[in-house]
Motif scaffolding. Structure first.
Motif, PDB file in Angstrom:
ATOM      1  N   LEU A  33       0.876  -1.174   0.000  1.00  0.00           N
ATOM      2  CA  LEU A  33       0.000   0.000   0.000  1.00  0.00           C
ATOM      3  C   LEU A  33       0.910   1.219   0.000  1.00  0.00           C
ATOM      4  O   LEU A  33       1.668   1.442   0.935  1.00  0.00           O
ATOM      5  CB  LEU A  33      -0.912  -0.014   1.225  1.00  0.00           C
ATOM      6  N   ARG A  34       0.835   2.005  -1.038  1.00  0.00           N
ATOM      7  CA  ARG A  34       1.906   2.958  -1.340  1.00  0.00           C
ATOM      8  C   ARG A  34       1.883   4.250  -0.523  1.00  0.00           C
ATOM      9  O   ARG A  34       2.871   4.970  -0.506  1.00  0.00           O
ATOM     10  CB  ARG A  34       1.875   3.294  -2.836  1.00  0.00           C
ATOM     11  N   TRP A  35       0.785   4.573   0.118  1.00  0.00           N
ATOM     12  CA  TRP A  35       0.700   5.850   0.820  1.00  0.00           C
ATOM     13  C   TRP A  35       0.615   5.637   2.322  1.00  0.00           C
ATOM     14  O   TRP A  35      -0.259   4.933   2.816  1.00  0.00           O
ATOM     15  CB  TRP A  35      -0.515   6.638   0.348  1.00  0.00           C
ATOM     16  N   ASN A  36       1.543   6.249   3.056  1.00  0.00           N
ATOM     17  CA  ASN A  36       1.566   6.146   4.511  1.00  0.00           C
ATOM     18  C   ASN A  36       1.065   7.439   5.133  1.00  0.00           C
ATOM     19  O   ASN A  36       1.519   8.529   4.790  1.00  0.00           O
ATOM     20  CB  ASN A  36       2.984   5.862   5.011  1.00  0.00           C
ATOM     21  N   LEU A  37       0.114   7.315   6.035  1.00  0.00           N
ATOM     22  CA  LEU A  37      -0.409   8.440   6.803  1.00  0.00           C
ATOM     23  C   LEU A  37       0.103   8.330   8.225  1.00  0.00           C
ATOM     24  O   LEU A  37      -0.118   7.313   8.889  1.00  0.00           O
ATOM     25  CB  LEU A  37      -1.939   8.427   6.787  1.00  0.00           C
ATOM     26  N   LEU A  38       0.790   9.365   8.676  1.00  0.00           N
ATOM     27  CA  LEU A  38       1.337   9.376  10.027  1.00  0.00           C
ATOM     28  C   LEU A  38       0.872  10.642  10.737  1.00  0.00           C
ATOM     29  O   LEU A  38       1.110  11.758  10.267  1.00  0.00           O
ATOM     30  CB  LEU A  38       2.865   9.328   9.996  1.00  0.00           C
ATOM     31  N   VAL A  39       0.175  10.451  11.853  1.00  0.00           N
ATOM     32  CA  VAL A  39      -0.298  11.567  12.677  1.00  0.00           C
ATOM     33  C   VAL A  39       0.401  11.463  14.020  1.00  0.00           C
ATOM     34  O   VAL A  39       0.336  10.420  14.692  1.00  0.00           O
ATOM     35  CB  VAL A  39      -1.831  11.525  12.862  1.00  0.00           C
ATOM     36  N   THR A  40       1.090  12.521  14.416  1.00  0.00           N
ATOM     37  CA  THR A  40       1.827  12.516  15.685  1.00  0.00           C
ATOM     38  C   THR A  40       1.421  13.700  16.548  1.00  0.00           C
ATOM     39  O   THR A  40       0.949  14.735  16.050  1.00  0.00           O
ATOM     40  CB  THR A  40       3.348  12.560  15.450  1.00  0.00           C
ATOM     41  N   ASP A  41       1.619  13.562  17.837  1.00  0.00           N
ATOM     42  CA  ASP A  41       1.347  14.632  18.780  1.00  0.00           C
ATOM     43  C   ASP A  41       2.451  15.682  18.687  1.00  0.00           C
ATOM     44  O   ASP A  41       3.641  15.346  18.748  1.00  0.00           O
ATOM     45  CB  ASP A  41       1.276  14.072  20.203  1.00  0.00           C
ATOM     46  N   VAL A  42       2.074  16.938  18.519  1.00  0.00           N
ATOM     47  CA  VAL A  42       3.050  18.013  18.355  1.00  0.00           C
ATOM     48  C   VAL A  42       3.966  18.117  19.570  1.00  0.00           C
ATOM     49  O   VAL A  42       5.181  18.295  19.439  1.00  0.00           O
ATOM     50  CB  VAL A  42       2.338  19.363  18.112  1.00  0.00           C
ATOM     51  N   ALA A  43       3.420  17.988  20.741  1.00  0.00           N
ATOM     52  CA  ALA A  43       4.186  18.214  21.961  1.00  0.00           C
ATOM     53  C   ALA A  43       5.131  17.065  22.286  1.00  0.00           C
ATOM     54  O   ALA A  43       6.281  17.278  22.675  1.00  0.00           O
ATOM     55  CB  ALA A  43       3.234  18.446  23.132  1.00  0.00           C
ATOM     56  N   ILE A  48      -0.139   9.032  16.923  1.00  0.00           N
ATOM     57  CA  ILE A  48      -1.582   8.949  17.124  1.00  0.00           C
ATOM     58  C   ILE A  48      -2.194   7.978  16.126  1.00  0.00           C
ATOM     59  O   ILE A  48      -3.092   7.206  16.441  1.00  0.00           O
ATOM     60  CB  ILE A  48      -2.226  10.346  16.977  1.00  0.00           C
ATOM     61  N   LEU A  49      -1.682   8.010  14.905  1.00  0.00           N
ATOM     62  CA  LEU A  49      -2.185   7.129  13.849  1.00  0.00           C
ATOM     63  C   LEU A  49      -1.061   6.850  12.863  1.00  0.00           C
ATOM     64  O   LEU A  49      -0.318   7.750  12.480  1.00  0.00           O
ATOM     65  CB  LEU A  49      -3.354   7.796  13.108  1.00  0.00           C
ATOM     66  N   ASP A  50      -0.925   5.592  12.471  1.00  0.00           N
ATOM     67  CA  ASP A  50       0.046   5.180  11.461  1.00  0.00           C
ATOM     68  C   ASP A  50      -0.665   4.156  10.574  1.00  0.00           C
ATOM     69  O   ASP A  50      -0.856   3.011  10.977  1.00  0.00           O
ATOM     70  CB  ASP A  50       1.286   4.577  12.119  1.00  0.00           C
ATOM     71  N   SER A  51      -1.086   4.578   9.379  1.00  0.00           N
ATOM     72  CA  SER A  51      -1.887   3.693   8.533  1.00  0.00           C
ATOM     73  C   SER A  51      -1.419   3.773   7.087  1.00  0.00           C
ATOM     74  O   SER A  51      -0.750   4.723   6.678  1.00  0.00           O
ATOM     75  CB  SER A  51      -3.373   4.058   8.628  1.00  0.00           C
TER      76      SER A  51
END
Length: 217
Positions: A33-43, A48-51
């Motif tokens: 799956l070619r696209w990685n979504l990574l959401v991290t906490d700024v602080a 938060i999410l790695d999909s």
């Protein structure tokens, strides 16, 4: 909250900051799956999410859900800024196709040719080792080295190397990207750059049509 704005970075990634979250979407051509979504906490930097997603539109849709993006009237959930250009999501045309029309391509790697001068007594084996050490800083792999000529006690050598550069880049920026990497690695002077493209035609034609979002109440 209303729509979220993404920008395309110089290293070919789509990034946004939303409230206390950093959002990044990167293209990884060597994954299923070619696209990685990574959401991290700024602080804290905590994930938060790695999909993973098959298309850029699906990654944008997941990002919109993750950060609570909503429409205000008919406004779009996502705006993607590309310097002087921009487009919005969701849309009827696949995001990869829109990017292609703006002159952007998806790069798997960069093959580069660079030259540098060494003491005339240095042989090909030593030159290869020197170039290998330099390019390893950028994760590059060395191909061949070739002697171009000798002058005033110095020998001029050319090396070809493959750099693991992957992402979304404007065609006009690829040479600059390769030059920046070579200069950062002190690996000589760039002569030419041959990008390895991955065609946007791998994107399913109806990929954008699956994006259906309810209007904010």
């Amino acid at each position: 909250m209303g729509p979220v704005s993404f920008r395309l970075t110089s290293d070919g990634k789509f990034v946004a900051t939303r409230s206390r979250a950093d959002v990044g979407i990167s293209w990884e051509p060597r994954s299923n799956l070619r696209w990685n979504l990574l959401v991290t906490d700024v602080a804290t930097g905590a994930r938060i999410l790695d999909s993973w997603h098959a298309t850029l539109d699906l990654a944008f849709a997941a990002a919109a859900t993750a950060v609570g993006a909503t429409r205000v009237g008919w406004r779009d959930l996502i705006r993607v800024d590309l310097g002087d250009e921009a487009f919005h999501r969701p849309g009827n045309i696949a995001a990869e196709t829109v990017l292609d029309r703006f002159g952007y391509v998806f790069v798997d790697s960069l093959q580069v040719f660079a030259v540098d001068s060494f003491c005339e007594s240095v042989d090909a084996r030593v030159v290869r080792r020197i170039f290998s050490d330099r390019f390893s800083c950028a994760g590059g792999r060395i191909g061949g080295v070739k002697l171009l000529g000798r002058e005033d006690g110095y020998a001029r050598w050319c090396v070809d190397a493959t750099l693991p550069v992957s992402g979304c880049f404007h065609r006009d920026r690829l040479v600059d990207t390769a030059r920046d990497l070579i200069e950062a690695a002190d690996a000589g002077t760039l002569v030419s750059c041959i990008p390895v493209f991955v065609s946007r035609t791998r994107v399913e034609q109806e990929s954008a049509s699956v994006l259906r979002f309810a209007r904010a109440s």
